[in-house]
Design an enzyme around this catalytic site. Structure first.
Site, mmCIF file in Angstrom:
data_model
loop_
_atom_site.group_PDB
_atom_site.id
_atom_site.type_symbol
_atom_site.label_atom_id
_atom_site.label_comp_id
_atom_site.label_asym_id
_atom_site.label_seq_id
_atom_site.Cartn_x
_atom_site.Cartn_y
_atom_site.Cartn_z
ATOM 1 N NE ARG A 232 -30.850 12.565 -1.948
ATOM 2 C CZ ARG A 232 -30.397 13.798 -1.719
ATOM 3 N NH1 ARG A 232 -30.954 14.542 -0.760
ATOM 4 N NH2 ARG A 232 -29.435 14.311 -2.451
ATOM 5 C CD GLU A 261 -37.733 14.816 -2.457
ATOM 6 O OE1 GLU A 261 -37.047 15.511 -3.200
ATOM 7 O OE2 GLU A 261 -37.406 14.509 -1.307
ATOM 8 C CG HIS A 279 -35.282 18.138 -1.393
ATOM 9 N ND1 HIS A 279 -35.060 16.922 -1.984
ATOM 10 C CD2 HIS A 279 -34.075 18.537 -0.916
ATOM 11 C CE1 HIS A 279 -33.779 16.604 -1.880
ATOM 12 N NE2 HIS A 279 -33.161 17.573 -1.224
HETATM 13 C C1 8YV Z 1 -30.275 19.422 -3.542
HETATM 14 C C2 8YV Z 1 -29.693 18.033 -1.682
HETATM 15 O O1 8YV Z 1 -29.073 19.125 -4.100
HETATM 16 O O2 8YV Z 1 -27.409 18.534 -1.373
HETATM 17 C C3 8YV Z 1 -28.262 17.671 -1.440
HETATM 18 O O3 8YV Z 1 -27.993 16.463 -1.326
HETATM 19 O O4 8YV Z 1 -30.542 17.228 -1.601
HETATM 20 C C4 8YV Z 1 -30.071 19.419 -2.057
HETATM 21 O O5 8YV Z 1 -29.171 20.367 -1.655
HETATM 22 C C5 8YV Z 1 -30.773 20.710 -4.063
HETATM 23 O O6 8YV Z 1 -32.118 20.690 -3.825
HETATM 24 C C6 8YV Z 1 -30.515 20.943 -5.523
HETATM 25 O O7 8YV Z 1 -30.737 19.821 -6.326
#
Ligand code: 8YV
Length: 312
Positions: A232, A261, A279
């Site tokens: 993150r 983001e 991402h």
């Molecule tokens: C997002 C992610 O969920 O799994 C996670 O924590 O950051 C990604 O897989 C994906 O971009 C869909 O929101």
């Protein structure tokens, strides 16, 4: 009556179709006036499907008197106010395991891209500089380097395996030493950075890990060091990272995630010692389908049997 589902963002088409066919779905992110749309359904909503990009705040949770489950599309659930959900007795599920390999692959792809100057090389060929100027400046070898993994969870361990296959020496930091893991452990990120040339950020985001990688950590990593973040954005102090990259305090960065983001500071985009991704850690057809299926299966099981597969 069909269960009413509030969706905060999209999931792949096949699973979206299943939801549309079996439940009454409100696609909140597509509503011109989300407040108004919410007002029309709030008393009937029993489930939320959330993604990393739509906040599920305490305010939202408490505005839905019949909410029973939040089925999250992703492994990291920092976009959900978990305390508020727990207080209301709302079940929360996420999508672990199915995205581990792809996300770890992204960590290695970014590492390789920075060390071997893959993006610069691509531009060098396409722009005709190769023909005009001859060979491009050299990259740096990966073998024998020291990688420090911040957070040796499922994804961190999958990165460790891959890095070892590249001849990289791996160490890690985290809340505590992991039983049965035969890798050097450092109790804090700064000590780990000091001992590393690649700092691979894999931990979950929480108040405890906010800006965990700050200027002192970057200084400890040093001028040959590269930061890679597949977790993150807010785990790194982004302004400190930009300063460290601009001043040559560290050598480079590979970033899949950012503090705000999809807004990425132009000062970061102007740097040529970074490789940036929007991402994309879990962004393959195969993994996104598996994640979406888990979202659907958790909902179905909950409504049919009052059980879930992957609670958080
Ligand atoms: C997002 C992610 O969920 O799994 C996670 O924590 O950051 C990604 O897989 C994906 O971009 C869909 O929101």
């Amino acid at each position: 009556m069909r269960q009413k589902i509030l969706m905060m963002g999209p999931i792949p088409a096949a699973q979206m179709q299943f939801l549309e066919e079996n439940y009454a779905v409100t696609r909140l992110w597509q509503e011109a006036d989300p407040e108004k749309a919410l007002g029309g359904v709030k008393d009937d909503v029993t489930a939320i499907v959330s993604t990393a990009f739509g906040k599920v705040s305490a305010k939202l949770i408490n505005a839905l008197p019949n909410l029973e489950i939040i089925s999250h599309f992703g492994v990291g659930y920092d976009s959900i106010d978990i305390a508020a959900a727990r207080q209301r007795g709302v079940v929360v599920t996420n999508t672990p395991d199915v995205l581990t390999d792809d996300t770890a692959d992204m960590g290695m792809a970014l590492t390789l891209a920075v060390f071997r100057r893959i993006v610069e090389g691509d531009i060098y060929v396409r722009s005709g500089q190769w023909a005009k100027k001859g060979a491009m400046p050299l990259g740096r070898a990966l073998r024998g380097r020291r990688m420090g993994i911040v957070g040796l969870g499922r994804i961190g361990q999958a990165v460790a395996k891959r890095a070892q296959a590249f001849g990289i020496n791996v160490a890690y930091s985290g809340r505590q030493k992991k039983d049965g893991v035969d890798l050097p452990f450092y109790p804090d990120a700064r000590a780990l950075a000091e001992a590393s040339q690649i700092l691979m950020v894999c931990c979950a985001y929480s108040a405890d890990t906010h800006h965990l990688v700050d200027m002192p950590v970057l200084k400890a990593l040093g001028r040959d060091g590269v930061v890679v973040n597949i977790a993150r954005g807010k785990i790194i102090d982004e302004q400190a990272l930009i300063d460290a990259l601009q001043s040559g305090l560290i050598a480079g960065a590979g970033l899949d995630v950012f503090e705000n983001e999809p807004d990425v500071p132009s000062s970061l985009c102007r740097l040529d010692n970074v490789v940036l991704q929007p991402h994309q850690g879990s962004a393959t057809h195969e993994t996104r389908a598996a994640m979406a299926q888990l979202v659907v299966d958790n909902l179905r099981m909950y409504f049919e049997k009052a059980e879930v597969l992957t609670p958080v």
